[in-house]
Structures are given as structure tokens and as C-alpha cells.
Design a protein around this motif. Structure first.
Motif, PDB file in Angstrom:
ATOM      1  N   ASN A   1      -5.315 -15.734 -22.065  1.00 26.92           N
ATOM      2  CA  ASN A   1      -4.043 -16.929 -22.004  1.00 26.92           C
ATOM      3  C   ASN A   1      -4.561 -18.025 -22.560  1.00 26.92           C
ATOM      4  OD1 ASN A   1      -1.666 -15.366 -20.279  1.00 26.92           O
ATOM      5  ND2 ASN A   1      -3.729 -15.077 -19.205  1.00 26.92           N
ATOM      6  N   MET A   2      -5.561 -18.283 -22.659  1.00 26.71           N
ATOM      7  CA  MET A   2      -6.157 -19.868 -23.409  1.00 26.71           C
ATOM      8  C   MET A   2      -6.412 -19.878 -24.735  1.00 26.71           C
ATOM      9  SD  MET A   2      -8.025 -21.499 -20.022  1.00 26.71           S
ATOM     10  CE  MET A   2      -8.047 -23.164 -20.803  1.00 26.71           C
ATOM     11  N   GLY A   3      -6.341 -18.487 -25.474  1.00 29.04           N
ATOM     12  CA  GLY A   3      -6.697 -18.779 -26.902  1.00 29.04           C
ATOM     13  C   GLY A   3      -7.710 -19.464 -27.314  1.00 29.04           C
ATOM     14  N   GLY A   4      -7.651 -20.505 -28.320  1.00 34.34           N
ATOM     15  CA  GLY A   4      -8.650 -21.245 -28.933  1.00 34.34           C
ATOM     16  C   GLY A   4      -9.007 -22.503 -27.911  1.00 34.34           C
ATOM     17  N   ARG A   5      -8.210 -22.441 -26.665  1.00 32.33           N
ATOM     18  CA  ARG A   5      -8.907 -23.548 -25.750  1.00 32.33           C
ATOM     19  C   ARG A   5      -9.826 -23.054 -24.738  1.00 32.33           C
ATOM     20  NH1 ARG A   5      -6.827 -28.550 -27.125  1.00 32.33           N
ATOM     21  NH2 ARG A   5      -4.704 -28.588 -27.792  1.00 32.33           N
ATOM     22  N   ILE A   6     -10.296 -21.860 -25.150  1.00 34.08           N
ATOM     23  CA  ILE A   6     -11.433 -21.197 -24.138  1.00 34.08           C
ATOM     24  C   ILE A   6     -12.498 -21.895 -23.839  1.00 34.08           C
ATOM     25  CG2 ILE A   6     -12.278 -19.788 -25.618  1.00 34.08           C
ATOM     26  CD1 ILE A   6     -11.592 -18.471 -22.377  1.00 34.08           C
ATOM     27  N   SER A   7     -12.798 -22.681 -24.907  1.00 28.94           N
ATOM     28  CA  SER A   7     -14.278 -23.451 -24.754  1.00 28.94           C
ATOM     29  C   SER A   7     -13.959 -24.727 -23.502  1.00 28.94           C
ATOM     30  CB  SER A   7     -14.788 -23.980 -26.134  1.00 28.94           C
ATOM     31  OG  SER A   7     -13.657 -24.983 -26.534  1.00 28.94           O
TER      32      SER A   7
ATOM     33  N   ALA B   1       3.318 -30.390 -19.498  1.00 28.65           N
ATOM     34  CA  ALA B   1       2.804 -30.583 -20.809  1.00 28.65           C
ATOM     35  C   ALA B   1       2.200 -32.132 -21.098  1.00 28.65           C
ATOM     36  CB  ALA B   1       3.954 -30.570 -21.689  1.00 28.65           C
ATOM     37  N   CYS B   2       2.988 -33.125 -20.618  1.00 27.86           N
ATOM     38  CA  CYS B   2       2.824 -34.485 -20.614  1.00 27.86           C
ATOM     39  C   CYS B   2       1.293 -34.893 -19.779  1.00 27.86           C
ATOM     40  CB  CYS B   2       3.797 -35.459 -19.829  1.00 27.86           C
ATOM     41  SG  CYS B   2       4.620 -36.217 -21.206  1.00 27.86           S
ATOM     42  N   GLU B   3       1.406 -34.263 -18.544  1.00 28.24           N
ATOM     43  CA  GLU B   3       0.212 -34.789 -17.706  1.00 28.24           C
ATOM     44  C   GLU B   3      -1.146 -34.194 -18.100  1.00 28.24           C
ATOM     45  OE1 GLU B   3       0.370 -36.943 -15.519  1.00 28.24           O
ATOM     46  OE2 GLU B   3       2.740 -37.059 -14.940  1.00 28.24           O
TER      47      GLU B   3
ATOM     48  N   MET C   1      -2.745 -20.958 -16.737  1.00 25.18           N
ATOM     49  CA  MET C   1      -3.358 -21.172 -18.151  1.00 25.18           C
ATOM     50  C   MET C   1      -2.482 -20.937 -19.517  1.00 25.18           C
ATOM     51  SD  MET C   1      -6.496 -18.620 -16.831  1.00 25.18           S
ATOM     52  CE  MET C   1      -8.101 -19.180 -15.791  1.00 25.18           C
ATOM     53  N   ALA C   2      -1.526 -20.125 -19.483  1.00 24.09           N
ATOM     54  CA  ALA C   2      -0.606 -19.864 -20.401  1.00 24.09           C
ATOM     55  C   ALA C   2       0.250 -21.159 -20.714  1.00 24.09           C
ATOM     56  CB  ALA C   2       0.105 -18.728 -20.481  1.00 24.09           C
ATOM     57  N   ARG C   3       0.626 -21.725 -19.315  1.00 23.98           N
ATOM     58  CA  ARG C   3       1.556 -22.869 -19.642  1.00 23.98           C
ATOM     59  C   ARG C   3       0.664 -24.160 -20.012  1.00 23.98           C
ATOM     60  NH1 ARG C   3       3.959 -24.191 -14.267  1.00 23.98           N
ATOM     61  NH2 ARG C   3       5.132 -26.106 -14.975  1.00 23.98           N
ATOM     62  N   ILE C   4      -0.465 -24.257 -19.575  1.00 23.44           N
ATOM     63  CA  ILE C   4      -0.970 -25.573 -19.826  1.00 23.44           C
ATOM     64  C   ILE C   4      -1.830 -25.424 -21.258  1.00 23.44           C
ATOM     65  CG2 ILE C   4      -1.355 -26.175 -17.506  1.00 23.44           C
ATOM     66  CD1 ILE C   4      -4.361 -25.680 -17.530  1.00 23.44           C
ATOM     67  N   SER C   5      -2.244 -24.282 -21.605  1.00 25.97           N
ATOM     68  CA  SER C   5      -3.222 -24.326 -22.672  1.00 25.97           C
ATOM     69  C   SER C   5      -2.750 -25.114 -24.176  1.00 25.97           C
ATOM     70  CB  SER C   5      -3.539 -23.084 -23.182  1.00 25.97           C
ATOM     71  OG  SER C   5      -4.629 -22.356 -22.296  1.00 25.97           O
ATOM     72  N   PRO C   6      -1.570 -25.038 -24.517  1.00 27.16           N
ATOM     73  CA  PRO C   6      -1.076 -25.528 -25.721  1.00 27.16           C
ATOM     74  C   PRO C   6      -1.136 -27.041 -25.780  1.00 27.16           C
ATOM     75  CG  PRO C   6       0.598 -23.782 -24.864  1.00 27.16           C
ATOM     76  CD  PRO C   6      -0.403 -24.051 -23.765  1.00 27.16           C
ATOM     77  N   HIS C   7      -1.041 -27.448 -24.452  1.00 30.81           N
ATOM     78  CA  HIS C   7      -0.726 -29.256 -24.286  1.00 30.81           C
ATOM     79  C   HIS C   7      -2.234 -29.636 -23.903  1.00 30.81           C
ATOM     80  CE1 HIS C   7       3.281 -27.688 -24.340  1.00 30.81           C
ATOM     81  NE2 HIS C   7       3.271 -27.030 -23.183  1.00 30.81           N
ATOM     82  N   LEU C   8      -3.410 -28.947 -23.729  1.00 31.62           N
ATOM     83  CA  LEU C   8      -4.601 -29.566 -23.303  1.00 31.62           C
ATOM     84  C   LEU C   8      -4.900 -30.637 -24.337  1.00 31.62           C
ATOM     85  CD1 LEU C   8      -6.661 -26.662 -21.843  1.00 31.62           C
ATOM     86  CD2 LEU C   8      -5.367 -28.488 -20.668  1.00 31.62           C
ATOM     87  N   GLY C   9      -5.286 -31.785 -23.822  1.00 30.98           N
ATOM     88  CA  GLY C   9      -6.020 -32.844 -24.528  1.00 30.98           C
ATOM     89  C   GLY C   9      -7.339 -32.288 -25.634  1.00 30.98           C
ATOM     90  N   ALA C  10      -7.651 -32.685 -26.451  1.00 32.40           N
ATOM     91  CA  ALA C  10      -8.924 -32.252 -27.144  1.00 32.40           C
ATOM     92  C   ALA C  10      -9.993 -32.395 -26.007  1.00 32.40           C
ATOM     93  CB  ALA C  10      -9.112 -32.965 -28.413  1.00 32.40           C
ATOM     94  N   HIS C  11     -10.059 -33.474 -25.288  1.00 32.03           N
ATOM     95  CA  HIS C  11     -11.268 -33.583 -24.343  1.00 32.03           C
ATOM     96  C   HIS C  11     -10.940 -33.265 -22.928  1.00 32.03           C
ATOM     97  CE1 HIS C  11     -13.409 -35.719 -27.691  1.00 32.03           C
ATOM     98  NE2 HIS C  11     -12.301 -36.414 -27.668  1.00 32.03           N
ATOM     99  N   THR C  12      -9.883 -32.628 -22.782  1.00 31.61           N
ATOM    100  CA  THR C  12      -9.417 -32.213 -21.208  1.00 31.61           C
ATOM    101  C   THR C  12     -10.267 -31.005 -20.912  1.00 31.61           C
ATOM    102  OG1 THR C  12      -7.276 -33.063 -21.663  1.00 31.61           O
ATOM    103  CG2 THR C  12      -7.758 -31.555 -19.855  1.00 31.61           C
ATOM    104  N   LEU C  13     -10.932 -31.189 -19.789  1.00 28.23           N
ATOM    105  CA  LEU C  13     -11.696 -29.766 -19.052  1.00 28.23           C
ATOM    106  C   LEU C  13     -10.948 -29.082 -18.243  1.00 28.23           C
ATOM    107  CD1 LEU C  13     -15.275 -31.067 -19.311  1.00 28.23           C
ATOM    108  CD2 LEU C  13     -14.217 -29.382 -20.815  1.00 28.23           C
ATOM    109  N   VAL C  14     -11.223 -27.962 -18.009  1.00 25.95           N
ATOM    110  CA  VAL C  14     -10.343 -27.285 -16.941  1.00 25.95           C
ATOM    111  C   VAL C  14     -11.167 -26.400 -16.023  1.00 25.95           C
ATOM    112  CG1 VAL C  14      -8.471 -25.289 -16.603  1.00 25.95           C
ATOM    113  CG2 VAL C  14      -8.498 -26.955 -18.636  1.00 25.95           C
TER     114      VAL C  14
END
Lengths: 292, 292
Positions: free
Chosen positions: B112-118, B60-62, B82-95
Motif C-alpha cells: 500500500n505504500m509503493g514508492g514511499r516504503i522507504s 492529506a494536509c496534515e 497506509m494507502a490513504r496517507i502515502s500519496p500525501h507524505l512529505g519527502a521527509h515525513t517518517l511513518v
């Protein structure tokens, strides 16, 4: 192996015939090599390269006192050659060939050599043929390569031993099969893979998006399709010469693909993994034995 | 390209992930690389080899302040990641990812990425994987190799450009396809050839005389079956992940073989030669463009 053969006559002084001559010379296993061929320029080149001592003029004369005659022309020309040389062969002259199918060559010999059939010991040297022509001939082409003899019931043990001696003088590894066994084996491990490789590329060639598809082809595609760069004429002839065995292999392979397709359609992960694993293990064991 | 990325987090520090890190370091395109993985030993090895700066402890931190996250694990593990990282991604973090199929990875991301899909820009680096593991990672693995991005409608142009920049910093040649195009292309030029190669060897493995057959296999067989030495697990997964496109290719290929079999049965020399010639010409043109 000093002078095992006094005189050898070679029909077709390209990669197969020329390399045979160079290898026997290097082994000091022959005193004189006479060449025949369709192209005067190729024959002259072979003479200048030291592949042959002389360009033959009179077939009847030359084969009469030869120890060994090698037919290294395309298989399609062998029947006519056999008919031409047979009446003139000396009593101790042996004939062998370099054709990559054997059932058809044996049939041609039976049809064209009459009472001389016992003097013909068929052979198939398994040597890559990416290049061709006299200039491609090499003294070490056959070193460590397999040569399969498919002796006839009419051959004496001595005749087979003499022909074996010639190929062994080229440092080839000589084995024996019947012509039928030979053609079945090579249908499976050589002719079928060539057809499959041609088929994949031909399938892609029919498509409108072939350029897009090929732009993403990588090393797996490169290896799989390397043999689709082989000579169309040669593989047309081999396919037709070994038609029965090759049709059996094609049917078996279509059956294998149909089974694999069913496993895939059913999403049978265990079955797919087991197929791939069995294949990988057999392939790895083979590669280890071959040192490839 | 100084410090294009401050911090990159890599899940899976083997050949694909490790080489990505080494290439970006060599290009001075990243300041800090953090690694996660299932094996503590591999992670420690990656740290000692200079592939990563630190072994991550808190996902989550990293990922919260990372510029870029690379998923370089087997595709089967990506959904969970994807499920594990999505809630913690920074606004500008790309995957991005390194999976060799794209339709299934995109489906996993949507699930698994919900609103972070973009923030997820899928990628497939086309780099040979004969070796694996951190020790096999190389800074120049991707030099001149193709990387296919399959951007989502949700991705902004800027996000796609950033991910492209990362792969280009590895000196890869980046192109874009839709996930569906990607999977259709690779079914044809990669997945089908792998299945065909496995099928040939599996077919031989079923036979009582397989040892005799294989003892006469030569360089054509070697090249055709090189990809049958690939990982059974990986190809099971790829086959199933790309099942629909692969089944279509298999059916088309069985049709091609059936046509070829009919031509052979009919003794149609002209048709066989034309098939082989068409294939050889396409293959030769491809090889020339590729320089292989």
C-alpha cells in the motif's frame, strides 16, 4: 474455642505444620504442641519461634495421649510414619495430614494403619508454598484458604467433625470430596497448569537462541511461568502420585491444542475468537467470584 | 532533547498512541501533536487530556508537513491507512507503527505504500495493554519498556535513527530485529503462552463440572490464566497475523507435552525432575535478570 485440643503432635514443623500450630495457638484451640522432624536444627528453631512447646523424643509415648496428630512431611515419608505411629495411637487420637495428593496418601494409610484406619481423616490445605521451613510459618497462612477433607468410609462423623474443627480454628474454609474427586479436581486446576508451565520453559531451554527469546519475554510470560519456579522434587512427587488423573488431563489438553491448531491452520477467525471469548468469560467470572 | 520533532500525527489516540504523545511532550521532544481516529468522543477526550493539540480534519494536509506519523490503530486498519496517507507524505515525513506483529504490517506497507516504503520504519512497543483508550494513556508507559524496530532494507540509516530517537525520547529500550525474527521471537514468548492459557480455560469451560473444578482453583491457576483475560478480538488477529510461526511453536509444544506424558506414563521420576529443574533454573535466571 477454648482448648478444643489438649495436645497436638506435629510431624514436620515447616510452613504447613508450623502454620497449623501457630494458627491453633492464636485461636486458643490447643494447650500443648509437640514437634517431631528430621532436622534437629529446624525443631529447635520451631521451639524458639514458639511454634511448638516441646521437641518430641519418644514417638510411641507422645502419640498415645495426643488428641490430634498432623503429618506435615513430604507425602513420600508418610507411609513410614503411619506404620511407626499406628500401634501406639490412643483410642481417641485422630490423625490428619497436609499432603497435596490424596489417593496415594489414603493407599499408604490403608497399607500401614491396619485397624487404626478409622482414626485417619485425610486433608489437603490449599496454601501457597513459595517459601518453606519453620521460619516461613505464619499464624494467618490458612485464613480464608480452602482445606479439602477426603474422609474415609471408616471415619465416624465425630472424627471428621473434630478434624474439621481444627482446620476451621485456623480460619480455613473446609470442604469435603472423595479422594478420587480431589485428585481429579487438582489434576485439572493445579497439577496440569504446573506441568504446562514447566513444559513451556523446558521447551525454550532446549533452544540455541533461548537468550534472545527470553530477552523479549514480558509480563504475560512472567505470569504464565511463575509456577515453573516451583520445587522440582515436590512436583515430581505430585505428578507421579496423581499420575492417572494427570495423564487424562494431559491427553485432553493435547486434544484441545490439536483442535486449536487446526482452527489456526484453517484461518478460522470466528472459531478462534469464540474459543478465546469463552475462555475469557469463564476466567472473568471466576476472578470476580474469587475477588482476584 | 529540545523539539526533535516539530509536528507528529497520530492515528489512534488510545493507550499506545496517547502514551507516545504524552511521553514525547514530557520530554519536550515535540511541538505539535495532531490526532486522528474513528471516534470523535475519544479524540475530544484526548484533546481535553492534553494528549493532542488538535483534532485533525484533512489527512492529506496534515501528513504533508509532519515529521513523524504514528499508526497506533489495530493492525487490521493499517493497510487502508497506509494507502490513504502515502500519496500525501512529505519527502521527509517518517511513518512508524505500534502493531504487535510485524510480518503482516510490513506486507501491508509493501502492498500500500509503493514508492514511499522507504519512509516506513516498523516498530513494536512491548507495553502491557490491560487497559485501553485515551484515558488510560500515560507519559511513563514506555519507561524502561522494550521497543523493537524491524527496519526495512529500503530504510536509510538516518530514518531508522530518527524513529529510534522518538522511542528513546519515551525512555524505551530500543532494539532491532528483522520482521521475521520478531515474529518468531514473539510467537515463542508471548503468542504461544496466550494460546496455551486460553486453551486451558476453554478446555475447562466445556466440562459439566467446571464450577466444582474452578471452586478449587488457587493462585497457580490465577497466574497461569491471567492472560486468558486478554481481548478475544486482539488475540484472534495476532494469532492469524503470525499464523506460520505460531503453528510451528504449537507443534513443538505438543511434542514437548507428548514427551512429558511418556515420561509420566513410564513413571520416570528422574526424567520428570530433570525437566522441572531445567525449567526452574532457566526461569529463575530470567527473573533475576529482569528483576521480577
Amino acid at each position: 474455642m477454648a482448648q478444643s485440643f489438649k495436645k497436638i503432635v506435629i510431624f514436620g514443623v515447616g510452613l504447613i505444620g508450623g502454620s497449623f500450630a501457630l494458627a491453633l495457638r492464636k485461636a486458643h484451640a490447643v494447650s500443648e504442641v509437640v514437634g517431631f522432624g528430621r532436622s534437629a536444627a529446624t525443631l529447635e528453631q520451631a521451639r524458639q519461634l514458639g511454634i511448638i512447646d516441646r521437641i518430641g523424643e519418644d514417638v510411641a509415648c507422645e502419640v498415645a495421649d495426643a488428641d490430634l496428630v498432623l503429618l506435615a512431611t513430604p507425602v513420600g515419608q508418610m507411609a513410614e510414619l503411619m506404620a511407626r505411629i499406628s500401634p501406639h495411637l490412643g483410642a481417641h487420637t485422630l490423625v490428619t495430614d497436609g499432603g497435596s495428593t490424596k489417593g496415594d496418601v489414603v493407599a499408604a494409610a490403608r497399607a500401614n494403619m491396619g485397624g487404626r484406619i478409622s482414626q485417619f481423616v485425610p486433608a489437603h490445605p490449599i496454601a501457597g508454598a513459595e517459601k518453606s521451613g519453620a521460619a516461613a510459618a505464619m499464624a494467618d497462612l490458612y485464613v480464608g484458604k480452602k482445606v479439602v477433607l477426603t474422609p474415609l468410609p471408616e471415619n465416624s462423623n465425630e472424627s471428621v467433625a473434630r478434624v474439621r474443627l481444627a482446620w476451621e480454628a485456623c480460619d480455613a474454609v473446609v470442604s469435603e470430596l472423595t479422594a478420587e474427586q480431589h485428585d481429579a479436581v487438582f489434576a485439572a486446576v493445579s497439577h496440569l497448569p504446573h506441568l504446562l508451565s514447566f513444559a513451556l520453559v523446558h521447551d525454550l531451554a532446549q533452544r540455541d537462541d533461548r537468550d534472545l527469546l527470553l530477552s523479549f519475554a514480558a509480563s504475560g510470560f512472567r505470569d504464565f511461568t511463575r509456577i515453573a519456579a516451583s520445587s522440582p522434587e515436590m512436583w515430581r512427587d505430585i505428578s507421579l502420585a496423581n499420575r492417572e488423573a494427570l495423564l487424562r488431563e494431559l491427553q485432553a489438553y493435547i486434544g484441545e491444542l490439536t483442535m486449536m491448531s487446526s482452527a489456526l491452520e484453517a484461518g478460522d477467525a470466528a472459531r478462534l475468537e469464540q474459543i478465546f471469548r469463552t475462555a475469557r468469560e469463564l476466567r472473568a467470572g471466576w476472578a470476580e467470584r474469587q475477588g482476584q
